[in-house]
Design an enzyme around this catalytic site. Structure first.
Site, PDB file in Angstrom:
ATOM      1  N   ASP A  38      48.821  32.843  43.815  1.00  0.00           N
ATOM      2  CA  ASP A  38      48.296  32.542  42.478  1.00  0.00           C
ATOM      3  C   ASP A  38      47.901  33.801  41.730  1.00  0.00           C
ATOM      4  O   ASP A  38      47.710  34.859  42.321  1.00  0.00           O
ATOM      5  CB  ASP A  38      47.030  31.682  42.609  1.00  0.00           C
ATOM      6  CG  ASP A  38      47.353  30.232  42.863  1.00  0.00           C
ATOM      7  OD1 ASP A  38      48.488  29.830  42.593  1.00  0.00           O
ATOM      8  OD2 ASP A  38      46.449  29.521  43.329  1.00  0.00           O
ATOM      9  N   LYS A  59      49.734  30.304  37.495  1.00  0.00           N
ATOM     10  CA  LYS A  59      49.721  29.518  36.257  1.00  0.00           C
ATOM     11  C   LYS A  59      48.255  29.353  35.873  1.00  0.00           C
ATOM     12  O   LYS A  59      47.371  29.481  36.690  1.00  0.00           O
ATOM     13  CB  LYS A  59      50.375  28.159  36.444  1.00  0.00           C
ATOM     14  CG  LYS A  59      49.711  27.343  37.539  1.00  0.00           C
ATOM     15  CD  LYS A  59      50.363  26.015  37.708  1.00  0.00           C
ATOM     16  CE  LYS A  59      49.961  25.345  38.999  1.00  0.00           C
ATOM     17  NZ  LYS A  59      48.580  25.410  39.405  1.00  0.00           N
ATOM     18  N   MET A 167      35.984  27.111  34.849  1.00  0.00           N
ATOM     19  CA  MET A 167      36.964  26.972  33.756  1.00  0.00           C
ATOM     20  C   MET A 167      36.335  26.743  32.388  1.00  0.00           C
ATOM     21  O   MET A 167      36.884  26.041  31.552  1.00  0.00           O
ATOM     22  CB  MET A 167      37.970  25.857  34.079  1.00  0.00           C
ATOM     23  CG  MET A 167      38.873  26.259  35.231  1.00  0.00           C
ATOM     24  SD  MET A 167      40.033  25.019  35.739  1.00  0.00           S
ATOM     25  CE  MET A 167      39.123  24.150  36.980  1.00  0.00           C
TER      26      MET A 167
HETATM   27  N1  SAH Z   1      39.842  27.543  43.866  1.00  0.00           N
HETATM   28  C1  SAH Z   1      39.066  28.454  43.038  1.00  0.00           C
HETATM   29  C2  SAH Z   1      38.875  27.901  41.635  1.00  0.00           C
HETATM   30  C3  SAH Z   1      40.177  27.813  40.845  1.00  0.00           C
HETATM   31  S1  SAH Z   1      39.936  27.230  39.213  1.00  0.00           S
HETATM   32  C4  SAH Z   1      37.720  28.718  43.731  1.00  0.00           C
HETATM   33  O1  SAH Z   1      37.412  28.064  44.709  1.00  0.00           O
HETATM   34  O2  SAH Z   1      36.984  29.596  43.286  1.00  0.00           O
HETATM   35  C5  SAH Z   1      39.827  28.756  38.311  1.00  0.00           C
HETATM   36  C6  SAH Z   1      38.397  28.992  37.867  1.00  0.00           C
HETATM   37  O3  SAH Z   1      37.635  29.493  38.964  1.00  0.00           O
HETATM   38  C7  SAH Z   1      38.232  30.030  36.784  1.00  0.00           C
HETATM   39  O4  SAH Z   1      38.439  29.463  35.499  1.00  0.00           O
HETATM   40  C8  SAH Z   1      36.790  30.430  36.958  1.00  0.00           C
HETATM   41  O5  SAH Z   1      35.924  29.440  36.410  1.00  0.00           O
HETATM   42  C9  SAH Z   1      36.645  30.364  38.472  1.00  0.00           C
HETATM   43  N2  SAH Z   1      36.822  31.685  39.126  1.00  0.00           N
HETATM   44  C10 SAH Z   1      37.829  32.060  39.908  1.00  0.00           C
HETATM   45  N3  SAH Z   1      37.635  33.320  40.362  1.00  0.00           N
HETATM   46  C11 SAH Z   1      36.461  33.734  39.855  1.00  0.00           C
HETATM   47  C12 SAH Z   1      35.686  34.915  39.971  1.00  0.00           C
HETATM   48  N4  SAH Z   1      36.093  35.950  40.714  1.00  0.00           N
HETATM   49  N5  SAH Z   1      34.507  34.991  39.305  1.00  0.00           N
HETATM   50  C13 SAH Z   1      34.070  33.963  38.570  1.00  0.00           C
HETATM   51  N6  SAH Z   1      34.757  32.803  38.415  1.00  0.00           N
HETATM   52  C14 SAH Z   1      35.930  32.696  39.063  1.00  0.00           C
END
Ligand code: SAH
Length: 236
Positions: A38, A59, A167
């Site tokens: 991803d 994506k 998000m």
């Molecule tokens: N599976 C991922 C989430 C995917 S959805 C998890 O468990 O973290 C994508 C969202 O995750 C982004 O829009 C943001 O809100 C959050 N996100 C992902 N990486 C991040 C990071 N390093 N710092 C803060 N928010 C993050």
């Protein structure tokens, strides 16, 4: 492929810094022949599997409806060829990772999988801020929520003592209004952490009423918004 091992391993890569993958995840990755990865996974993770073919299936949001279909098809194709496939997902695969769709696509072809958990963004933000999501006596529940509905609308809830929104980074001003609508008092503590766990991580403290001011600082960066008990600073 070793007999007995499932052909596909879903691995939580952690929030974006390569060293936040689990030891188990790193071991499984090192054995991969194909890696479907991803956008939010650290390119440095490639060093753990230089032998594998790395396929970018990144994506964002719900805008690429065909993206998921393509990912499902690639998983089935590579696994069906007998290759050892790793599906590398940001954070934890079970949190807003559309894991269910990919598991179902594999199951429909009689293919099995293993899921290796990862560090989700909410926990990484809590560690960064040194603010536990639960607090003895005051924070009994934590909710992980997406601020986006499938139709692309913004939605906020108040279902736990600490609520962590994923998000929502692009619409913090609107989120502030939705939080009020959901019943959060204007003075409730809110903290925003973007690129949590990464070397360029940023964090800021707000109230529900003033959350809009966070927009500029975190613009264009993945962010989580923690509201309620887990956002409040510890008393000194
Ligand atoms: N599976 C991922 C989430 C995917 S959805 C998890 O468990 O973290 C994508 C969202 O995750 C982004 O829009 C943001 O809100 C959050 N996100 C992902 N990486 C991040 C990071 N390093 N710092 C803060 N928010 C993050």
């Amino acid at each position: 492929m070793d007999s007995g091992l499932p052909p596909v391993v879903f691995i939580g890569a952690g929030p974006g810094a390569a060293d936040l993958i689990t030891v188990r995840g790193a071991r499984r990755l090192a054995a991969a022949e194909v890696v479907l990865f991803d956008a939010l996974t650290d390119p440095a993770l490639r060093e753990l599997a230089p032998q594998a073919r790395w396929v970018d299936v990144g994506k964002r949001g719900f805008c690429h409806a065909t993206g998921q279909t393509r990912i499902n098809a690639l998983l089935v194709k590579f696994a069906g060829q007998g290759l050892r496939v790793v599906r590398l997902k940001g954070g934890d695969p079970s949190v807003f990772g559309r894991l269910e769709e990919e598991l179902l696509a594999l199951a429909a072809e009689g293919l099995t999988a293993e899921v290796v958990p990862g560090v989700t963004a909410a926990m990484t933000a809590a560690a960064a801020m040194q603010r536990p999501l639960t607090r003895r006596g005051s924070g009994r529940s934590v909710s992980l929520s997406t601020a986006m509905t499938r139709a692309g609308e913004l939605l906020a809830t108040r279902s736990a003592d600490t609520e962590v929104f994923y998000m929502a980074g692009r619409q913090l001003a609107a989120l502030a209004r939705r939080l009020r609508d959901a019943g959060w008092p204007a003075e409730t503590a809110v903290c925003v952490v973007s690129r949590a766990g990464c070397t360029d991580q940023l964090s800021s403290d707000h109230r529900v009423a003033t959350l809009a001011e966070a927009s500029v600082l975190h613009s264009g960066r993945p962010a989580v918004v923690t509201v309620g008990v887990g956002a409040a600073a510890l008393p000194h």
